[in-house]
Design a protein around this motif. Structure first.
Motif, PDB file in Angstrom:
ATOM      1  N   LEU A  17       3.405  -8.172   2.080  1.00  0.00           N
ATOM      2  CA  LEU A  17       4.062  -7.769   0.836  1.00  0.00           C
ATOM      3  C   LEU A  17       4.319  -8.973  -0.074  1.00  0.00           C
ATOM      4  CD1 LEU A  17       6.586  -5.098   2.137  1.00  0.00           C
ATOM      5  CD2 LEU A  17       4.569  -4.712   0.692  1.00  0.00           C
ATOM      6  N   TYR A  18       4.702 -10.087   0.513  1.00  0.00           N
ATOM      7  CA  TYR A  18       4.924 -11.315  -0.260  1.00  0.00           C
ATOM      8  C   TYR A  18       3.627 -11.753  -0.948  1.00  0.00           C
ATOM      9  CZ  TYR A  18       5.315 -16.267  -1.265  1.00  0.00           C
ATOM     10  OH  TYR A  18       5.258 -17.481  -1.884  1.00  0.00           O
ATOM     11  N   VAL A  19       2.533 -11.796  -0.188  1.00  0.00           N
ATOM     12  CA  VAL A  19       1.254 -12.221  -0.754  1.00  0.00           C
ATOM     13  C   VAL A  19       0.832 -11.281  -1.880  1.00  0.00           C
ATOM     14  CG1 VAL A  19      -1.214 -12.492  -0.270  1.00  0.00           C
ATOM     15  CG2 VAL A  19       0.481 -13.432   1.316  1.00  0.00           C
ATOM     16  N   GLY A  24      -1.047  -9.678  -6.558  1.00  0.00           N
ATOM     17  CA  GLY A  24      -1.466  -8.333  -6.941  1.00  0.00           C
ATOM     18  C   GLY A  24      -2.659  -7.933  -6.093  1.00  0.00           C
ATOM     19  N   LEU A  25      -2.952  -6.654  -6.042  1.00  0.00           N
ATOM     20  CA  LEU A  25      -4.050  -6.186  -5.197  1.00  0.00           C
ATOM     21  C   LEU A  25      -5.399  -6.685  -5.715  1.00  0.00           C
ATOM     22  CD1 LEU A  25      -4.740  -4.554  -2.713  1.00  0.00           C
ATOM     23  CD2 LEU A  25      -4.886  -2.524  -4.145  1.00  0.00           C
ATOM     24  N   PHE A  28      -5.707 -10.390  -5.134  1.00  0.00           N
ATOM     25  CA  PHE A  28      -5.934 -10.662  -3.712  1.00  0.00           C
ATOM     26  C   PHE A  28      -7.428 -10.643  -3.414  1.00  0.00           C
ATOM     27  CE2 PHE A  28      -6.620  -9.071   0.595  1.00  0.00           C
ATOM     28  CZ  PHE A  28      -5.892  -9.982   1.342  1.00  0.00           C
ATOM     29  N   PHE A  29      -8.101  -9.584  -3.861  1.00  0.00           N
ATOM     30  CA  PHE A  29      -9.541  -9.479  -3.591  1.00  0.00           C
ATOM     31  C   PHE A  29     -10.348 -10.472  -4.422  1.00  0.00           C
ATOM     32  CE2 PHE A  29      -8.247  -5.478  -1.680  1.00  0.00           C
ATOM     33  CZ  PHE A  29      -8.942  -5.564  -0.476  1.00  0.00           C
ATOM     34  N   GLU A  30      -9.909 -10.781  -5.636  1.00  0.00           N
ATOM     35  CA  GLU A  30     -10.597 -11.799  -6.428  1.00  0.00           C
ATOM     36  C   GLU A  30     -10.579 -13.138  -5.704  1.00  0.00           C
ATOM     37  OE1 GLU A  30      -9.872 -10.229 -11.014  1.00  0.00           O
ATOM     38  OE2 GLU A  30      -8.540 -11.744 -10.178  1.00  0.00           O
ATOM     39  N   GLN A  31      -9.427 -13.503  -5.164  1.00  0.00           N
ATOM     40  CA  GLN A  31      -9.330 -14.772  -4.440  1.00  0.00           C
ATOM     41  C   GLN A  31     -10.143 -14.729  -3.149  1.00  0.00           C
ATOM     42  OE1 GLN A  31      -5.360 -16.341  -4.021  1.00  0.00           O
ATOM     43  NE2 GLN A  31      -4.801 -15.698  -6.092  1.00  0.00           N
TER      44      GLN A  31
END
Length: 99
Positions: A17-19, A24-25, A28-31
């Motif tokens: 949840l912190y990450v 953001g969702l 997250f996937f972009e990174q």
């Protein structure tokens, strides 16, 4: 063992949840997809979760539990799915009688 499993599940869920709150969702996937290291991590997690789902399917059949609700939980929440499955799993009768 159940206490340790509860602790790991709670800490990992909080970390997730912190990450997500930081990235953001979509972020997250972009990174994750931005580098070969991220691609390898995604492949590794995909393999591990597929193995976990295969085990959960066999275990659910053996224990008379529903398996299909755990598929979307695992696909949406990653390792939290199998951790919750284990946390909510009944202890086998042979272990209960030995205790």
């Amino acid at each position: 063992m159940r206490l340790l499993l509860t602790l790991v599940t709670a800490v990992f869920a909080a970390f997730t949840l912190y990450v997500l709150s930081r990235t953001g969702l979509v972020g997250f996937f972009e990174q994750l997809l931005a580098s070969p290291a991220g691609w390898q991590t995604l492949a590794d997690v995909t393999i591990a979760l597929t193995l976990a789902l295969a085990w959960m399917w066999q275990d659910a059949r053996r224990e008379g539990r529903a398996f299909w609700p755990w598929v979307p939980v695992t696909l949406l929440l990653g390792s939290i799915g199998p951790l919750l499955y284990l946390l909510l799993r009944r202890a086998p009768q042979s272990r209960l009688q030995a205790a």
